[in-house]
Write an enzyme that holds these catalytic residues in place. Structure first.
Site, PDB file in Angstrom:
ATOM      1  N   ASP A 679       0.827  -1.201   0.000  1.00  0.00           N
ATOM      2  CA  ASP A 679       0.000   0.000   0.000  1.00  0.00           C
ATOM      3  C   ASP A 679       0.863   1.253   0.000  1.00  0.00           C
ATOM      4  O   ASP A 679       0.558   2.236  -0.693  1.00  0.00           O
ATOM      5  CB  ASP A 679      -0.920  -0.011   1.221  1.00  0.00           C
ATOM      6  CG  ASP A 679      -1.923   1.126   1.190  1.00  0.00           C
ATOM      7  OD1 ASP A 679      -2.675   1.219   0.199  1.00  0.00           O
ATOM      8  OD2 ASP A 679      -1.953   1.929   2.138  1.00  0.00           O
ATOM      9  N   LYS A 683       1.235   4.555  -2.825  1.00  0.00           N
ATOM     10  CA  LYS A 683       1.212   5.977  -2.475  1.00  0.00           C
ATOM     11  C   LYS A 683       2.479   6.691  -2.929  1.00  0.00           C
ATOM     12  O   LYS A 683       2.430   7.827  -3.429  1.00  0.00           O
ATOM     13  CB  LYS A 683       1.017   6.139  -0.964  1.00  0.00           C
ATOM     14  CG  LYS A 683      -0.337   5.615  -0.472  1.00  0.00           C
ATOM     15  CD  LYS A 683      -0.450   5.684   1.039  1.00  0.00           C
ATOM     16  CE  LYS A 683      -1.797   5.130   1.503  1.00  0.00           C
ATOM     17  NZ  LYS A 683      -1.950   5.133   2.971  1.00  0.00           N
TER      18      LYS A 683
END
Length: 818
Positions: A679, A683
């Site tokens: 994750d 980003k």
């Protein structure tokens, strides 16, 4: 003297006729001098046309239509009149029906109906209506008399749309009204030619009758009573927020009529205009409403645009070629050829280069128009200096109308901006030198959307209406809907923004409501009234509704939903989403989505992709746009990893903290997704791309913190068992950092084009040292912020803050569309 006219919808039923009787009784009681024109009962004219054509075709079913016509009027007069009045009125009505029956039978025998005979057939509608109502008024105490307009309105013998002999007509009107001082109840639509032959005045002829009477009597006002509250700013069937125009000029009314406003029939204006007689449009069903006052007076302080109107389904023909340049008489040849074929031209536009002339006609006349023009320019087409006529169909003309436009700069700019920001392509433009209207030709499918966008731009600029389609009603989606509900009143009152959720879907159900889904009980409504969810169908429905100021909100983490972004943006619909998949997948696709959004002049916003509600991406873009140079980006970008390492203190076991994070909902169901940095990588890729780096997933180096035993565990349960076995190793890392007064932090770093995600020990001089809870922190080191980097810190996870970030983007898109 006043002239009043009541249309077919106003007299459609006995109850409505009684309502009119009360209106006229009030006028009569007040001592007003007036005369009244009546149309046929609603739907009767169409019925008369139908029965006449059936009779001409030899179809015996015409008689059923006649019997229905006869029975309707007999029922009406019996409902409306008491026996004593009925006795005197019924014989004449029955005689009318007998004449019509014989006439239709004659048509049936000869299998033919001429325009002359059709006019006579049609006259029975108005004659019956005015005759019945005159007796109703008499019964109500008004000194009323029936007046067949054929006695006073004289025309030529162009049956179907006869031209009035005004000199003779005005003479007869004055003579008749001088000799007959009682209240005259006049048949609309009908007139007579020499010899007493019945003629009709064409479409909307009852309005014309009223205007002719008004001019002939030098009336103080002409009142047209219909079924709406005057002339509206737009068609209320297409623009729900249309409202009554209080005053307008004859010229504005003519333009509104030409461009589809059905309240007024254009020739109505002419006799009134010549005598400068005001026209008032009133509502039979709301008689106390003031309506619209039409005169020759311009309100210089009024709105620049009085109305937005349209003509739907037109064809645009274009004559073009080098042979037109500098050739005198081209336009004359073009329009003379069309006039000879009786083809009406709705709109004309020509570029200053003289290379082409475009004109709009009704679709059914397009092929005939092409033949006429190509015949006229046959020589030029054969020698190649003029191209064959191009026809474009399925188009509409939208017009912004108002006499004050000539005094106000920026009207055209506002019009094209409103269309452009809603993805509406303009095919052609026309504006006269008087600046009374600006007309644009657009695709027919965009007509309603364009009308609403322009109506909002010119009349409702104080309140912007946004139409939301929401995908995902889980934690984030539910929080967003609650925030919209709680804040809606404030936004409308203080920010002039009205947000309507018109579509929502989850994995089970989907629901649509053009007027806005009530957010008080949306869960129950979705469950009980929603249809089975089909995301492709959801997107197609959103596109087909084609509402102005549409925004798609994706609250999911679904790759299947993200695959539709291209389709959505290409339909000129803005997007706000926390879903990171589209922006962190292949760089080529990321670029494509950004370019489509730019091309379609819509917004593609994903601030919540990084840092939930924190202003991370917007801050980065502001730095770049203002000319700063990014040297380094460091970030604790995962709320779950932030919580884990911020909580990892002496006396705590690493595996226990990970379990706690999972229990609190900070991690994915399988915490390895968080601990492996997947994750965080998404980003970091997004931030890198915002700086201009074409970063792909494989370009990001992740220094994995999980041992092989944890990585290879077959289930989450097995993973936690393996993680417990590694608690000592993690404790050694913590002790080592603590011995140097440092803390462990999972840091994503972008510097010199390199992207790394790793577990690092930071001391008290580093901003990350003082992180707590699940906070995110992003540190921007730039040319301007070199000595003291710019820090953004706050909650980086959670439904409420993520929803707040999406909400802020929705408002931002609304401001962009304003």
């Amino acid at each position: 003297m006043k002239v009043l006219k009541f249309g077919g919808s106003s007299v459609a039923t006995p109850d409505r006729i009684l309502g009119i009787a009360q209106i006229l009784k009030d006028y009569y009681t007040q001592g007003e001098q007036f005369t009244v024109v009546f149309s046929a009962f609603g739907g009767v004219t169409d019925s008369l046309i139908k029965m006449a054509r059936l009779a001409a075709d030899g179809d015996e079913s015409y008689f059923a239509y006649f019997e229905a016509f006869s029975q309707r009027h007999l029922d009406a007069i019996k409902d409306l009149l008491t026996p004593s009045y009925l006795e005197g009125a019924l014989p004449e009505l029955e005689n009318n029906h007998e004449v019509l029956k014989n006439l239709l039978y004659g048509i049936f025998l000869v299998r033919e109906i001429s325009s002359r005979t059709m006019d006579y057939v049609l006259s029975f509608g108005e004659r019956n209506s005015a005759y019945i109502i005159s007796h109703v008024l008499r019964q109500n105490g008004l000194n009323a008399s029936y007046l067949d307009a054929r006695k006073i309105i004289k025309t030529d013998n162009k049956f179907g749309s006869a031209k009035v002999d005004f000199e003779l007509t005005f003479k007869k009107i004055k003579e008749y009204y001088t000799q007959n001082t009682d209240l005259q109840i006049v048949t609309g639509f009908v007139a007579s030619a020499k010899g007493g032959l019945t003629t009709t005045l064409g479409r909307g002829g009852s309005d014309y009758t009223a205007a002719i009477l008004g001019a002939g009597l030098d009336a103080e006002v002409i009142e047209i009573w219909t079924d709406v509250d005057g002339v509206l700013t737009a068609d209320p069937r297409k623009v729900k927020k249309a409202f009554t125009i209080p005053t307008m000029t004859y010229a504005e009314a003519m333009e509104m009529s030409h461009f589809g406003a059905k309240v007024i029939y254009p020739p109505t204006i002419q006799p009134a205009l010549l005598k400068k007689i005001p026209i008032v449009i009133k509502n039979t069903f709301n008689p106390k409403f003031v309506g619209t006052f039409i005169s020759d007076k311009t309100d210089s302080n009024g709105r620049a645009v009085k109305g937005i109107s349209s003509i739907n389904n037109i064809a645009l023909l274009t004559l073009q070629g080098s042979g037109l340049f500098g050739a005198p008489g081209t336009a004359a040849r073009l329009f003379t050829s069309l006039a000879k074929a009786n083809i009406n031209v709705i709109l004309i536009t020509q570029g200053s280069s003289e290379h082409s002339i475009s004109f709009a006609v009704q679709p059914e006349a397009a092929k005939k128009a092409r033949r006429q023009v190509e015949k006229e320019f046959e020589y030029e087409i054969n020698n190649g200096t003029v191209e064959s006529i191009k026809i474009e169909t399925d188009l509409s003309v939208i017009a912004a109308i108002g006499e004050n436009m000539r005094y106000r700069p920026g009207i055209a700019g506002r019009l094209f901006r409103a269309l452009g920001k809603n993805g509406i392509n303009v095919v052609a433009i026309a504006q006269g030198s008087s600046e009374l209207n600006i007309s644009v030709v657009i695709n027919l499918s965009d007509e309603s959307k364009a009308l609403n966008a322009l109506h909002e731009a010119f009349f409702l600029s104080d309140v912007k209406e946004l139409h939301l389609f929401v995908a995902g009603t889980g934690l984030i989606g539910s929080a967003l809907l609650e925030q919209i509900k709680q804040q809606s009143k404030y936004l409308k009152e203080h920010r002039s923004l009205e947000i309507k959720v018109v579509g929502m879907t989850n994995s089970r159900k989907m629901l649509f409501d053009e007027n806005g889904i009530q957010l008080d009980n949306w869960k129950v409504t979705l469950q009980e009234k929603g249809e089975p969810s089909n995301f492709h169908a959801f997107i197609e429905k959103m596109k087909s509704l084609n509402l102005s100021n549409t925004i798609f909100v994706d609250n999911t983490a679904s790759e299947a939903v993200a695959k539709f972004y291209e389709n959505i943006l290409d339909a000129s619909i803005s997007i706000s989403t926390p879903n990171k998949i589209a922006t962190s997948s292949a760089f080529l696709q990321y670029q494509r989505l950004k370019n489509i959004a730019t091309k379609r002049s819509v917004q593609f916003l994903y601030e919540t992709n990084v840092g939930a509600g924190l202003p991370v991406i917007s801050t980065l873009n502001d730095l770049i746009d203002s000319g700063d140079r990014i040297l380094k980006i460091e970030g604790v970008l995962s709320g779950s990893l932030s919580f884990i390492f911020n909580s990892y203190k002496e006396g705590q076991k690493f595996s226990h903290i990970v379990k706690e994070a999972k229990k609190l909902g900070y991690t994915e169901p399988d915490p390895r997704i968080d601990l492996n940095g997947i994750d965080v990588r998404r980003k970091l890729i997004i931030l890198a791309r915002e700086t201009g780096l074409p970063l792909e997933a494989e370009d990001v180096e992740i220094k994995n913190i999980l041992p092989t035993s944890c990585q290879q565990a077959e289930s989450v349960k097995d993973f936690f068992e393996a993680l417990e076995q590694e608690d000592d190793n993690f404790e050694k890392m913590r002790i080592k950092a603590a011995s140097k007064n440092k803390a462990l932090r999972m840091i994503a770093k972008l510097e010199d084009g390199k992207a790394i995600i790793s577990l690092e020990a930071v001391d008290m001089s580093h901003p990350f040292y003082f992180l707590s809870g699940s906070d995110n922190m992003i540190v921007f080191t730039t040319e301007r912020y070199k000595e003291r980097p710019l820090v953004v810190r706050g909650p980086g996870a959670g439904a409420e803050v993520t929803a707040a970030g999406i909400f802020a983007e929705i408002i931002k898109i609304g401001n962009y569309l304003s």
